[in-house]
Write a protein that holds these residues in place. Structure first.
Motif, short mmCIF file in Angstrom:
data_model
loop_
_atom_site.label_atom_id
_atom_site.label_comp_id
_atom_site.label_asym_id
_atom_site.label_seq_id
_atom_site.Cartn_x
_atom_site.Cartn_y
_atom_site.Cartn_z
N PRO A 110 15.67 10.86 -8.36
CA PRO A 110 15.58 10.65 -6.92
C PRO A 110 14.37 9.80 -6.53
CG PRO A 110 14.64 12.77 -7.46
CD PRO A 110 15.14 12.18 -8.77
N LEU A 111 14.37 9.34 -5.29
CA LEU A 111 13.21 8.63 -4.75
C LEU A 111 12.08 9.60 -4.44
CD1 LEU A 111 11.93 6.02 -3.61
CD2 LEU A 111 13.00 6.58 -1.42
N MET A 112 12.43 10.83 -4.04
CA MET A 112 11.45 11.84 -3.63
C MET A 112 11.73 13.15 -4.36
SD MET A 112 11.07 13.58 0.17
CE MET A 112 12.79 14.13 0.11
N GLU A 121 0.83 -1.20 0.00
CA GLU A 121 0.00 0.00 0.00
C GLU A 121 0.86 1.26 0.00
OE1 GLU A 121 -4.08 -1.35 2.30
OE2 GLU A 121 -2.27 -1.02 3.49
N MET A 122 1.92 1.27 0.80
CA MET A 122 2.81 2.43 0.82
C MET A 122 3.48 2.64 -0.53
SD MET A 122 4.64 2.64 4.57
CE MET A 122 5.10 0.91 4.74
N ALA A 123 3.86 1.56 -1.19
CA ALA A 123 4.56 1.67 -2.46
C ALA A 123 3.67 2.22 -3.57
CB ALA A 123 5.13 0.31 -2.87
N ARG A 124 2.34 2.16 -3.37
CA ARG A 124 1.43 2.69 -4.39
C ARG A 124 1.20 4.20 -4.24
NH1 ARG A 124 -1.32 -2.47 -3.84
NH2 ARG A 124 -2.75 -1.65 -2.26
N ALA A 170 13.41 0.37 -2.20
CA ALA A 170 13.81 -0.70 -3.12
C ALA A 170 12.69 -1.01 -4.11
CB ALA A 170 14.19 -1.95 -2.32
N ARG A 171 11.44 -1.09 -3.61
CA ARG A 171 10.31 -1.42 -4.49
C ARG A 171 10.08 -0.32 -5.53
NH1 ARG A 171 6.17 -5.10 -1.96
NH2 ARG A 171 7.24 -6.10 -0.23
N ARG A 172 10.09 0.93 -5.09
CA ARG A 172 9.83 2.03 -6.02
C ARG A 172 10.93 2.11 -7.09
NH1 ARG A 172 5.03 5.16 -6.07
NH2 ARG A 172 6.31 6.78 -7.03
N LEU A 173 12.17 1.99 -6.67
CA LEU A 173 13.28 2.13 -7.62
C LEU A 173 13.32 0.95 -8.59
CD1 LEU A 173 15.99 3.49 -5.17
CD2 LEU A 173 14.75 4.77 -6.92
N ALA A 174 13.05 -0.25 -8.08
CA ALA A 174 13.07 -1.43 -8.95
C ALA A 174 11.94 -1.41 -9.97
CB ALA A 174 13.00 -2.70 -8.11
N ALA A 188 11.22 2.64 3.67
CA ALA A 188 10.61 1.32 3.57
C ALA A 188 10.31 0.92 2.13
CB ALA A 188 9.32 1.29 4.40
N ILE A 189 9.96 1.88 1.30
CA ILE A 189 9.53 1.55 -0.07
C ILE A 189 10.60 1.80 -1.11
CG2 ILE A 189 7.12 2.03 0.51
CD1 ILE A 189 7.40 4.70 -1.01
#
Length: 267
Positions: free
Chosen positions: A115-117, A42-45, A71-75, A68-69
């Motif tokens: 970036p992630l953010m 849910e957080m990754a969405r 790795a998932r977001r970047l991948a 927390a997210i």
């Protein structure tokens, strides 16, 4: 639009989580400790985070969620999580949180180009198009730069005051809207009214005066949020008391309700 209440308390205690709302599954309004009840999936969405202001109870979970997210977001190649906030709020987050001392600067990880953010400055009166939703930035009056938000839905606007003291500009604007539901803070009881005034929050008698600014032809559910856990019972009783005896002759009672974490609204 679905609104899920992740947290709506003015502080933490057992069962109390601080302010955060999830709109559908991809937009967060504030990122208080309630975000911690979301699963990793849910957080990754979440693609957009809209912040009312920089105080800890409204941003506490943001750095932890990003970690927390990551790795998932970047991948997945989902792109950066966009954090929409006033320039003053962004400046505070850069200096005091994402400074590589308190927490890594995720606006430059893994690189400034990807970036992630990513921070996105906003302004009062602006209408944001985020995650398939239209959200207007509303004025708030607080000890730091602050805003509220109004999300457009088929049923009308879901309105959130954010943290605010007395705020005539807020009422002027929402009296021009079709409001489906209002979420408004009342942080302190009347015995703490001096503290509420100093910290630019509301207490029940101040709330009563604010609600008098609602147009006489308008009626909608009003949900109380941001109560301090030690005072919630007293605040609720004081609000019930003033609503039973309206200050203005001939005025009708409001439709006042109590917000709680876990509630979901379909609008």
């Amino acid at each position: 639009m679905r609104v899920r209440v992740l947290g709506c308390s003015g502080a933490i205690a057992h069962g109390c989580r601080t302010t955060s709302f999830l709109l559908d599954d991809n937009v967060l309004i504030d990122a208080g400790t309630g975000v911690g009840d979301l699963t990793l999936e849910e957080m990754a969405r979440v693609d957009h985070v809209l912040l009312t202001h920089s105080h800890l109870d409204h941003i506490a979970a943001l750095p932890l969620m990003l970690d927390a997210i990551a790795a998932r977001r970047l991948a997945s190649g989902a792109g950066p999580v966009k954090v929409h906030a006033l320039p003053g709020t962004i400046a505070a987050l850069k200096v005091h949180i994402f400074n590589n001392l308190i927490w890594p600067d995720f606006s430059a990880i893994p690189s400034t180009d990807a970036p992630l953010m990513r921070f996105v400055p906003i302004a009062v009166g602006e209408v944001l198009q985020v995650g398939g939703k239209s959200v207007e930035v509303l004025p708030a009056v607080h000890t730091v730069p602050a805003v509220g938000f109004a999300a457009h839905t088929e049923a009308g606007h879901w309105v959130f005051s954010g943290d605010t003291g007395r705020n005539p500009a807020f009422w002027e604007r929402i009296n021009q809207m079709t409001v489906a539901l209002l979420v408004i803070e009342t942080a302190f009881s009347d015995r703490e009214q001096a503290l509420a005034q100093r910290s630019l929050h509301l207490a029940p008698q101040m709330l009563a005066e604010e609600l008098e600014q609602i147009g006489s032809d308008r009626r909608y559910p009003i949900y109380i949020t941001h109560t301090k856990p030690a005072e919630t019972g007293l605040i609720m009783e004081e609000i019930r008391r003033f609503d039973l005896a309206p200050r203005q002759q001939g005025a009708s009672r409001h439709d006042i309700r109590w917000l709680s974490a876990g509630q979901t609204f379909e609008l």
